[in-house]
Write a protein that holds these residues in place. Structure first.
Motif, short mmCIF file in Angstrom:
data_model
loop_
_atom_site.label_atom_id
_atom_site.label_comp_id
_atom_site.label_asym_id
_atom_site.label_seq_id
_atom_site.Cartn_x
_atom_site.Cartn_y
_atom_site.Cartn_z
N PHE A 49 68.76 44.05 57.79
CA PHE A 49 68.90 42.78 58.50
C PHE A 49 67.60 42.00 58.30
O PHE A 49 66.53 42.45 58.70
N THR A 50 67.70 40.83 57.67
CA THR A 50 66.52 40.02 57.39
C THR A 50 66.62 38.67 58.08
O THR A 50 67.62 37.99 57.97
N ASP A 51 65.56 38.33 58.80
CA ASP A 51 65.46 37.03 59.47
C ASP A 51 64.34 36.26 58.79
O ASP A 51 63.17 36.62 58.90
N THR A 52 64.71 35.21 58.05
CA THR A 52 63.73 34.37 57.36
C THR A 52 63.29 33.24 58.29
O THR A 52 64.14 32.58 58.90
N THR B 286 62.33 42.18 58.33
CA THR B 286 63.51 42.95 57.94
C THR B 286 63.58 44.25 58.73
O THR B 286 62.61 45.01 58.79
N LEU C 111 70.52 32.06 61.44
CA LEU C 111 71.04 33.25 60.77
C LEU C 111 72.44 32.92 60.27
O LEU C 111 73.30 32.51 61.06
N THR D 146 74.89 37.97 58.29
CA THR D 146 73.50 38.44 58.15
C THR D 146 73.30 39.80 58.80
O THR D 146 72.59 40.64 58.28
N TYR E 30 80.23 42.59 61.86
CA TYR E 30 79.13 41.71 61.47
C TYR E 30 79.21 40.42 62.28
O TYR E 30 80.22 40.15 62.93
N GLU F 233 77.48 31.55 62.24
CA GLU F 233 76.04 31.27 62.18
C GLU F 233 75.49 31.30 63.60
O GLU F 233 76.19 30.97 64.56
#
Length: 108
Positions: free
Chosen positions: A16-19, A50, A81, A85, A92, A96
């Motif tokens: 799980f990646t949060d940019t 991540t 997100l 994501t 999942y 968004e």
């Protein structure tokens, strides 16, 4: 904060990646922490954090990833997100998700 409304624990089946939003930078490399158990923990670059595959979000509960951020300008930044994501053995995120990050002043 990652919340699991299911009775049983939810295990991440993919990282799980949060940019971070444009203009927001994470302070330090690999300084993130998490209360989520399992997997190989949490890592970060200067632009994203991540959580590893195998991390567990407890049933009817939540866990967190914590990072320190900085920004050139104070104000509000939208952290988004995309759908899909967060992937777990329970499903999942179908939609968004948005959160507002407010930067008030520089850290002294």
């Amino acid at each position: 904060k990652l919340t699991n409304p299911n009775v049983g624990a939810a295990t991440l089946t993919a990282p799980f990646t949060d940019t971070m939003p444009a203009g927001v930078t994470l302070v330090g490399i690999n300084t993130a922490t998490t209360t989520c158990v399992g997997g190989t923990g949490v890592t970060n670059t200067t632009t994203a954090v991540t959580l590893a595959t195998g991390a567990v979000i407890p049933g009817n509960s939540s866990c967190t990833m914590t990072v320190v951020v900085t920004a050139l300008l104070k104000g509000e930044y939208c952290n988004k997100l995309l759908s899909g994501t967060l992937r777990t053995d329970k499903g999942y995120n179908a939609h968004e998700v948005f959160a507002v990050l407010t930067v008030k002043a520089k850290r002294k």
